[in-house]
Design an enzyme around this catalytic site. Sequence first.
Site, PDB file in Angstrom:
ATOM      1  N   LYS A 147      58.616  -4.231  25.737  1.00 47.62           N
ATOM      2  CA  LYS A 147      58.900  -3.275  26.812  1.00 47.62           C
ATOM      3  C   LYS A 147      59.951  -2.265  26.356  1.00 47.62           C
ATOM      4  CE  LYS A 147      60.198  -3.125  31.716  1.00 47.62           C
ATOM      5  NZ  LYS A 147      60.674  -3.895  32.887  1.00 47.62           N
ATOM      6  N   SER A 175      57.477  -3.511  36.929  1.00 48.16           N
ATOM      7  CA  SER A 175      57.640  -2.375  36.071  1.00 48.16           C
ATOM      8  C   SER A 175      57.143  -2.586  34.634  1.00 48.16           C
ATOM      9  CB  SER A 175      59.120  -1.991  36.016  1.00 48.16           C
ATOM     10  OG  SER A 175      59.870  -3.015  35.407  1.00 48.16           O
ATOM     11  N   SER A 221      59.194  -7.733  37.969  1.00 51.16           N
ATOM     12  CA  SER A 221      58.618  -6.802  36.992  1.00 51.16           C
ATOM     13  C   SER A 221      57.853  -7.438  35.844  1.00 51.16           C
ATOM     14  CB  SER A 221      59.718  -5.904  36.427  1.00 51.16           C
ATOM     15  OG  SER A 221      60.095  -4.952  37.383  1.00 51.16           O
TER      16      SER A 221
END
Lengths: 452, 88
Positions: free
Chosen positions: A54, A129, A153
Site C-alpha cells: 500500500k 482504503s 481499510s
Amino acid sequence: MSHREYLESVLETIRLSKLNAYITLDHEGVRQQAEQVDAGERDGRLAGVPVAVKDAISTKGLRTTCASRMLEHYVPPFDAFVVTRLKEEGAVIVGKTNMDEFSMGTSTETSYFGPTRNPSDLNRVPGGSSGGSAAAVAACEADLALGSDTGGSIRCPASFCGVVGLKPTYGRVSRSGLVAYGNSLEQIGPIARTVAECALLFEVIAGHDPLDSTSAKLPAPQCTSSLDDHLSGTKIGVPKELFGEGVDPIVEAATWKALHTLDDLGASADVISLASLKRALSAYYVLAMSEASSNLARYSGIVYGYRADRDQNWHTTFSEDRAVGFGKEVKRRILLGTYALSAGYYDKYYSKALGARALIQRDFMKAFKTYDALIAPTMPHTAFRIGEKIEDPLALYQVDINTVPVNLANIPALSLPCGRKGKLPIGVQIIGDKFSEAKLLNVAHQLEQNLS
Amino acid sequence: MITKADVERVANLACIELNDKELQEFTLQLGAILEYFDELSDIEAQPPKKEEENVLRPDEVTTSLPQKEALANAPRVDSGYFRGPRIL
C-alpha cells in the site's frame, strides 16, 4: 518456470489490467530481485513471491505518495519495518498500490491518481482504503499485499474483492514507516487469496520493533501451525448490533451460512448484544478526524511535500499549498478534527468519543470472557458503484459501521470470502480478543476449507 | 449549527485556504456530520485514566541521515538548508 519468468508474467498481467491497482511499479527492482532469487542469492519464506505494498507504507528509493498530490514526488529515505521484514524473507516488492488519499475513504475513489476498479465488476469500487492492494491480489497482479486498517481499510476491500484480509491487534505489527493518519487506531496487515497465505505473511511482518513505542513486546506469533486445529468446543458470539437495518438480507444469509458451517465443525454460536456498538461510528470518526488533523499538520511543504513557488508569508504559503496539495475528503476530515479539538468543543466531541470508546472496549472484553470469537458481516452490503456515494460523505462513513468497533477496541479481526451476491463477493468478519490472531486464522481456515 | 464563519475560523486554524464554493459546500456537509455526532452527547462514561508506561531506549549515538538525503525531498533548498517561506 523461473522466478524471473513468473514475475514477468505478473508484470504483464498488470500491464494489460484495467483496474488501476498500482500507483507506482518497480520494473527494474522486480527483475533484479527475481534474478537474485533464481541465482540463489535471495531466500526466505517469501523467496520470489510478488508482494504489493500500500502506498502509505514507506519504501526506500521507491516513491510513496499516499495517493495524494501533497506527496506526488516523495521518495522515502528508509524502509518501513514491515518492508524490511519482507525483504529479509526474499519477497519481491512489485510496486505501490492505490488507496484513498491518506487512507481516508472506503472506496479508493479519493485517490489523486484516480479510482481503482473492482475485479469482479469494473463499474464498482474495490472498497477502501487499501483498495489497490485487495484488487491486485484478487486479480493476480500480486500474490500477497500489505494494507493498513484504521477503521476497516483492510477488511472492507478484502470483502468487496473476495480475498482474505487481517487487521492485527493494535501493537502486533510495527507502524514504523506507515504514514500516520489515526495513530491510536491503525495497524498494517496482510491481504491474500487464502487464509494460509494470509497467516504466513502475518507471521513475517508481526513482532516487536523498538522504533514503534506502541509495539507489543511479545514473541513473533505462530499461526501457520495451528490452522488445522479442530473447532469442537469453540464458542462463537453473534453481536446483533452488527446485523442492523442497513445489512443486505443476502449478506446476512451468507453470514448465517458460515455460522452453520462452523456449527457442523463442532463450534457453537449464541446471539449476543454489545449495546455500546451503536455509537461506535460517531466515536470512531470524531477520534480519527481529530488524530488526522493533528497528524496532517506536518505537511507544510518545507521538508517534503507540495510547494508552489510563490513568495508569500508563511501562513498564506502554507494555506495555499495545503489547499492545492490535499483533496476534498482530506480537507473535510482535517476541518472536522480541528473543530472537534478546538476550544469549547473538546468536551462535546473528543472527550465523549473517548468515553464511548471505553464502553466499547469494556463490552468486547466482557464478550471475550465467554466467547473465542465473534462473527458478523464485514460490510453491510456488496461493492457499490463508482460515483454512487462519493458526493454524500456521511452516507459513505456509514458503510464502515461493522468495521470501526474493532479499531476502537484495538482487537484483531479478519474478513473471509463467504459467498457472492450475483458476481459480487461477500465477506464474513471474524473478530477476536487481543493477540488471538492464531485462533482467528484457525477458525477462518476451517471455514474456508468447509464452506461450499 | 456550524456556520460559514465557524468553518472559516477552523480553516484558518488548520492552514487550509477555501474558496467560496468549498466554504458553502463544507458548511453544509460539516453541519450534517456534526449533527450525526450529537448522538454522543448522552455518553456519561469518562475516558479512562490510563496508566501508560513510558517507553525508553538507551541514548546511543547512531548514524543519522546524510545531509544530501535529508534534503532530497525538499521543494526549496538553499546552501544546504531547507528554505521556508518568509515570516512576515
